[in-house]
Design a protein around this motif. Structure first.
Motif, mmCIF file in Angstrom:
data_model
loop_
_atom_site.group_PDB
_atom_site.id
_atom_site.type_symbol
_atom_site.label_atom_id
_atom_site.label_comp_id
_atom_site.label_asym_id
_atom_site.label_seq_id
_atom_site.Cartn_x
_atom_site.Cartn_y
_atom_site.Cartn_z
ATOM 1 N N LEU A 1 -8.607 28.245 10.575
ATOM 2 C CA LEU A 1 -8.344 29.626 10.971
ATOM 3 C C LEU A 1 -8.317 29.797 12.489
ATOM 4 N N CYS A 2 -8.782 28.783 13.206
ATOM 5 C CA CYS A 2 -8.811 28.839 14.673
ATOM 6 C C CYS A 2 -7.590 28.148 15.298
ATOM 7 N N ALA A 3 -6.779 27.510 14.463
ATOM 8 C CA ALA A 3 -5.656 26.704 14.963
ATOM 9 C C ALA A 3 -4.451 27.581 15.277
ATOM 10 N N ASP A 4 -4.541 28.343 16.331
ATOM 11 C CA ASP A 4 -3.464 29.242 16.750
ATOM 12 C C ASP A 4 -2.205 28.428 17.061
ATOM 13 N N MET A 57 -9.854 30.551 23.884
ATOM 14 C CA MET A 57 -10.512 31.053 22.680
ATOM 15 C C MET A 57 -11.456 29.985 22.142
ATOM 16 N N LEU A 58 -12.711 30.351 21.937
ATOM 17 C CA LEU A 58 -13.724 29.434 21.406
ATOM 18 C C LEU A 58 -14.077 29.855 19.984
ATOM 19 N N ALA A 59 -13.748 29.017 19.015
ATOM 20 C CA ALA A 59 -14.127 29.263 17.621
ATOM 21 C C ALA A 59 -13.697 30.648 17.161
ATOM 22 N N SER A 60 -12.456 30.992 17.437
ATOM 23 C CA SER A 60 -11.942 32.325 17.110
ATOM 24 C C SER A 60 -10.999 32.249 15.914
ATOM 25 N N PRO A 61 -11.371 32.831 14.762
ATOM 26 C CA PRO A 61 -10.531 32.738 13.565
ATOM 27 C C PRO A 61 -9.362 33.712 13.595
ATOM 28 N N VAL A 62 -8.444 33.499 14.517
ATOM 29 C CA VAL A 62 -7.375 34.465 14.757
ATOM 30 C C VAL A 62 -6.327 34.480 13.648
ATOM 31 N N LEU A 63 -6.272 33.429 12.824
ATOM 32 C CA LEU A 63 -5.281 33.404 11.746
ATOM 33 C C LEU A 63 -5.719 34.241 10.553
ATOM 34 N N ASP A 64 -6.984 34.590 10.486
ATOM 35 C CA ASP A 64 -7.500 35.492 9.456
ATOM 36 C C ASP A 64 -8.829 36.037 9.949
ATOM 37 N N PRO A 111 -0.095 30.772 28.652
ATOM 38 C CA PRO A 111 -0.714 29.528 28.175
ATOM 39 C C PRO A 111 -2.059 29.817 27.527
ATOM 40 N N ALA A 112 -2.376 29.051 26.480
ATOM 41 C CA ALA A 112 -3.605 29.329 25.734
ATOM 42 C C ALA A 112 -4.241 28.048 25.224
ATOM 43 N N LEU A 113 -5.564 28.073 25.152
ATOM 44 C CA LEU A 113 -6.352 26.989 24.574
ATOM 45 C C LEU A 113 -7.177 27.557 23.431
ATOM 46 N N ALA A 114 -7.179 26.866 22.303
ATOM 47 C CA ALA A 114 -7.987 27.274 21.149
ATOM 48 C C ALA A 114 -8.915 26.115 20.791
ATOM 49 N N PHE A 115 -10.193 26.278 21.064
ATOM 50 C CA PHE A 115 -11.173 25.247 20.741
ATOM 51 C C PHE A 115 -11.733 25.499 19.337
ATOM 52 N N TYR A 116 -11.931 24.422 18.586
ATOM 53 C CA TYR A 116 -12.469 24.530 17.235
ATOM 54 C C TYR A 116 -13.387 23.345 16.971
ATOM 55 N N SER A 117 -14.184 23.445 15.914
ATOM 56 C CA SER A 117 -15.096 22.356 15.560
ATOM 57 C C SER A 117 -15.190 22.214 14.046
#
Length: 244
Positions: A198-201, A124-131, A182-188
């Motif tokens: 919001l991207c910190a799954d 996931m790239l810059a994905s606000p999955v928490l909201d 397994p999952a990777l969540a990239f954020y900036s």
């Protein structure tokens, strides 16, 4: 702001293409592992074309989502992606990596929760999955405009149920479900569209990069970090995939 983000992303392409993370390609790394790429809100498959090229040069089998500009109803899009995933799983003979940017990452996460047996890993790239409604107000305003157009009779767009209704409730619950892949969540921290928090799954390995929101898929550092993890997933997939 959106135009500035896109311009910065485009200006970053020469830097990516000249970087070792792009040039140094092991064609055997991917071992035929399928990858399904899902673009961000308002973008189509072309936005991830360079990512697709990067993957193909390394022995992966990437395909686009074929969902148009990713402005439709969440549930309808996940249903379409599920069909795409099933077909690619069969075509490549094993679990597929899901790769999504921004809203595309959220759709990919919903798909990974729905069909984990078909998924090797999730990026996931810059994905606000928490909201999912916590993105920059300008993006939410565009989404609500699409919902009004949908109510006026224009087909294929987000509708009000995606904001407050059965569609929203179902997908919000599913988005909070734990991942079993397994999952990777990239954020900036430079992302003004999707706040890092919001991207910190909590179910993913969260990795910081220094790009903008739109330019994340063009950041050489992202590919430096991504390459070894994908290689691990490809090796593990080959070990458990049935003989074809």
């Amino acid at each position: 702001m959106a135009r500035e983000q896109v311009l910065l992303a485009v200006l970053g392409i020469p830097r990516l293409l000249s970087h070792a993370a792009w040039r140094d390609a092991d064609p055997d790394q991917g071992r035929g592992t399928g990858v399904l790429l899902v673009p961000g809100f308002g973008f189509g498959d072309l936005s991830l074309r360079l990512t697709r090229t990067w993957l193909a040069r390394r022995g992966y089998v990437p395909i686009g989502a074929r969902i148009g500009l990713n402005v439709g109803c969440t549930t309808a899009l996940v249903d379409r992606l599920e069909q795409r995933l099933e077909a690619h799983h069969e075509a490549t003979g094993g679990p597929v990596v899901l790769f999504g940017q921004s809203r595309g990452g959220g759709l990919a996460r919903l798909l990974a929760v729905r069909r984990p047996e078909l998924v090797r890993g999730l990026v996931m790239l810059a994905s606000p999955v928490l909201d999912t409604l916590g993105a920059h107000p300008s993006v939410v305003r565009v989404a609500r405009t699409l919902a009004r157009l949908s109510a006026a009779g224009l087909p294929g767009l987000l509708d009000e149920d995606c904001f407050a209704g059965p569609c929203y409730d179902t997908n919000s619950t599913a988005m909070a479900d734990p991942l079993t892949v397994p999952a990777l969540a990239f954020y900036s921290r430079h992302d003004v569209i999707a706040p890092p928090e919001l991207c910190a799954d909590p179910c993913a390995e969260c990795v910081e990069v220094g790009s903008t929101h739109t330019g994340m898929a063009l950041d050489p550092h992202l590919y430096e970090l991504l390459a070894p993890r994908l290689a691990e997933w490809a090796a593990a997939r080959e070990a458990v995939s049935p003989a074809r």
